[in-house]
Design an enzyme around this catalytic site. Sequence first.
Site, PDB file in Angstrom:
ATOM      1  CG  ASN A   8      -1.779   1.225   1.339  1.00 30.65           C
ATOM      2  OD1 ASN A   8      -1.793   2.074   0.456  1.00 30.65           O
ATOM      3  ND2 ASN A   8      -2.503   1.318   2.444  1.00 30.65           N
ATOM      4  CB  CYS A   9       1.419   3.837  -2.574  1.00 28.61           C
ATOM      5  SG  CYS A   9       2.237   5.431  -2.820  1.00 28.61           S
TER       6      CYS A   9
END
Length: 264
Positions: free
Chosen positions: A140-141
């Site tokens: 998850n950025c």
Amino acid sequence: MTGQPWRLIPLLDAPGAVQMAIDTWLLDQHQHHGHPPVLRFYTWNPAAISLGVSQRRQIPDHWRNLSWQGQPVDLVQRPTGGRGVLHQGDLTYALVTSAVEGSRSQVYRFLCQFLIEGWAKLGVSLGFGQPDRDYSRSSNCFALATSADLVDSQGHKVIGSAQLRRGTYLLQHGSISLAPDPELWQQVFQTPGPQPNQAQLAMQRGLTLSQVMASLTQAAADCFNAQLMAQPLSDREWIDIYALAQKNGPECQRTGPSAVSSRS
């Protein structure tokens, strides 16, 4: 004094594979065919998860079977690096330019300055995040910030950016998180959504997408000494872009001219 001519492409709402093809095509045109630098903003329809260029084998299995509001959530490969980004309720910006001097960190700081100044005029103070060694372990950025990302005064990530560099030519694009759906976030990342950032709170108080884009566009003109000329993509350009999009995979087969809309 008149600034350097830049092309400003009006807001487009389109499938992710098409949006990535547009960014890649614009970089090709700037690098090989004398196309001017570009600023554009866009949104993703349907919702999608974009994957960093080296992330192909590092994604959760359940991402391949997600749906939202009756449509599949697309998985789309970005030409740039980074981790997975959920594109729903966000605004994406893209810059295509060249001859920006300095290290990678210095280039990020120079190109992100328009985001900082544009949001400051809207009452949202942003600064750069700090490097985190755990970033590469996350799918998850937006779970963590890096020195290329912008966070608000509370440390909440607002904008995640990534680059593709070809010598002196580069594409930088990034996601500005404005109105994420908490149920979709939970479904994708299997964790509760993060606390609202300052940009999201500003949108809840009545700030509009048009106001955001206007402020960022003016800031870009000031920061880059650019004369931004609005010019939509032509029919001839769309033909080339769709041909490029078709190479990205079967998810592009359902896209076509009717799948794209311009918004103001």
